[in-house]
Scaffold this active site. Structure first.
Site, PDB file in Angstrom:
ATOM      1  N   LYS A   1     -21.637 -58.044  -8.036  1.00  0.00           N
ATOM      2  CA  LYS A   1     -22.834 -58.880  -8.188  1.00  0.00           C
ATOM      3  C   LYS A   1     -22.626 -59.969  -9.260  1.00  0.00           C
ATOM      4  CE  LYS A   1     -25.275 -56.493  -5.161  1.00  0.00           C
ATOM      5  NZ  LYS A   1     -24.476 -55.331  -4.772  1.00  0.00           N
TER       6      LYS A   1
HETATM    7  C1  LIG Z   1     -29.190 -55.830  -0.787  1.00  0.00           C
HETATM    8  C2  LIG Z   1     -28.847 -54.632  -1.617  1.00  0.00           C
HETATM    9  N1  LIG Z   1     -29.826 -53.771  -1.948  1.00  0.00           N
HETATM   10  C3  LIG Z   1     -29.571 -52.691  -2.709  1.00  0.00           C
HETATM   11  C4  LIG Z   1     -28.308 -52.394  -3.170  1.00  0.00           C
HETATM   12  C5  LIG Z   1     -28.066 -51.156  -3.973  1.00  0.00           C
HETATM   13  O1  LIG Z   1     -27.605 -51.417  -5.272  1.00  0.00           O
HETATM   14  P1  LIG Z   1     -26.711 -50.361  -6.060  1.00  0.00           P
HETATM   15  O2  LIG Z   1     -25.359 -50.339  -5.431  1.00  0.00           O
HETATM   16  O3  LIG Z   1     -26.690 -50.888  -7.456  1.00  0.00           O
HETATM   17  O4  LIG Z   1     -27.385 -49.032  -5.979  1.00  0.00           O
HETATM   18  C6  LIG Z   1     -27.270 -53.268  -2.868  1.00  0.00           C
HETATM   19  C7  LIG Z   1     -25.921 -52.982  -3.374  1.00  0.00           C
HETATM   20  O5  LIG Z   1     -24.903 -53.238  -2.852  1.00  0.00           O
HETATM   21  C8  LIG Z   1     -27.536 -54.402  -2.060  1.00  0.00           C
HETATM   22  O6  LIG Z   1     -26.552 -55.259  -1.712  1.00  0.00           O
END
Ligand SMILES: Cc1ncc(COP(=O)(O)O)c(C=O)c1O
Length: 389
Positions: free
Chosen positions: A188
């Site tokens: 990210k």
């Molecule tokens: C659109 C979206 N929502 C939620 C998430 C979930 O985030 P995390 O991996 O920090 O739990 C991601 C992660 O890749 C994502 O791309």
């Protein structure tokens, strides 16, 4: 293999984490509130609540608005599974709104039509979760207007979009939503290793999110009937979780946040060079809508010749050491969601997008030479993947 995304770490980041290692607090110390305040400032929101993952942030956001059995959450099928799973954790139903093929984001026209039908059938959603695909904001003002008309809450899945802008304001200011959710996974725009956060302008909601982040436990006198005479005393007043971010992670996040503009600037420069160097190839290039400045988390091109050619290009580039990816397999096609009744053909735009999508490497430390190499290999792979005579 050159990955499609990766973190950018400096000596300042390393020093910030090491300083916490030498301090009294590894978790729940002074760094977490500092990171939260800096994040809120950067997003232009009143509050930010930092948690262990973006997924945890999505779950808490759903709990925050009291989503539960009998409720529905609508999201985009063109997303990571976490955007839908968070509602399932709460026992709510999930449905999807098909995308606008130009942006990969939830289509407002489709949302409007689906709401009209749902109102007639008495099946309106309690919440809608637009996902800012690839770093570009959804049409939030229009979605907020529909939210007021049909009485649903709006939670932005802004996991891709920290550092992006919508109508000259930062994504995450929650001007058009109840909450915005971020992820700090290494691909990210800033990272804490694992980590996430929720921004909001609603004080009561922020307080509830903090409570749920820490097991639903409070030592707050206000909540304990005005007094807490015993130093050891606490009460669990709701069913919460251990979703805390550590101070090690918060220190990394705070240090990374100083470079958010530089990270997004580098991403925007790389995206511009991709636009220029890929023009004229048999690809649909991602478009920035006039309302938005994308954070360019992902650069997703579409191989318009179709799924077979996309596969050949994917394999050609992977074989040459370029870690291209595909975002996203539509969530409704996952076996878990098929068992809930979803079928191929339910969201045709997301399915078409999936058949053609190809994510090219894009991260702040990608060099111009590496990028030109990727473009040359892509050109070759497209030539090789052309329709057979
Ligand atoms: C659109 C979206 N929502 C939620 C998430 C979930 O985030 P995390 O991996 O920090 O739990 C991601 C992660 O890749 C994502 O791309």
């Amino acid at each position: 293999m050159l990955s499609y995304g990766r973190q950018s770490i400096t000596e300042a980041d390393v020093d910030a984490v090491v300083a916490v290692l030498r301090s009294d607090f590894l978790t729940q110390g002074p760094m977490t509130p500092q990171f939260e305040q800096a994040l809120a400032r950067c997003c232009g929101s009143r509050y930010a609540v930092a948690v262990s993952h973006g997924t945890a942030a999505l779950h808490l956001a759903c709990r925050g608005i009291g989503l539960g059995p009998g409720d529905r959450l609508w999201t985009s099928p063109n997303t990571f599974v976490a955007s839908a799973n968070c509602a399932r954790y709460c026992g709510a139903e999930v449905d999807f709104v098909d995308i606008d093929p130009d942006t990969g984001n939830m289509s407002v026209d489709t949302l409007r039509e689906k709401l009209e039908a749902a109102e007639a059938a008495g099946r309106l959603p309690a919440a809608v979760m637009p996902v800012h695909f690839a770093g570009q904001s959804c049409a939030m003002a229009e979605i907020a207007t529909l939210g007021r008309r049909y009485g649903f809450r709006v939670i932005e899945d802004a996991c891709h979009a920290l550092g992006g802008r919508y109508r000259d304001a930062p994504v995450g200011d929650c001007r058009h939503s109840d909450m915005a959710v971020f992820s700090f996974h290494p691909v990210k725009t800033i990272t804490t290793g694992e980590g996430g956060a929720i921004t909001t302008n609603d004080e009561a909601l922020a307080e509830r999110l903090r409570l749920l982040r820490g097991h639903g436990i409070t030592r707050d006198r206000k909540r304990l009937g005005g007094s807490n005479p015993d130093g050891w005393y606490y009460e669990q007043v709701d069913l919460g979780y251990n979703y805390r971010l550590t101070d090690l992670q918060a220190a990394l996040g705070l240090s990374q946040l100083q470079r958010l503009d530089a990270h997004v600037g580098a991403r925007r420069d790389l995206a511009r060079r991709y636009h220029e160097t890929l023009a004229g190839l048999p690809l649909a290039l991602p478009r920035e809508s006039p309302d938005c400045a994308s954070a360019w988390h992902l650069y997703v091109v579409r191989v318009e010749a179709g799924a077979e050619q996309r596969r050949a290009v994917f394999e050609g580039l992977r074989g040459a050491g370029i870690g291209v990816q595909v975002h996203y397999i539509p969530v409704h096609l996952q076996p878990y969601y098929r068992r809930l009744g979803f079928r191929p053909g339910d969201f045709p735009q997301a399915e078409r997008h999936y058949a053609q999508a190809l994510t090219l490497p894009l991260f702040p430390d990608l060099t111009e030479t590496e990028q030109r190499g990727i473009v040359a290999l892509l050109r070759e792979a497209l030539d090789g993947a052309g329709p057979r005579e």
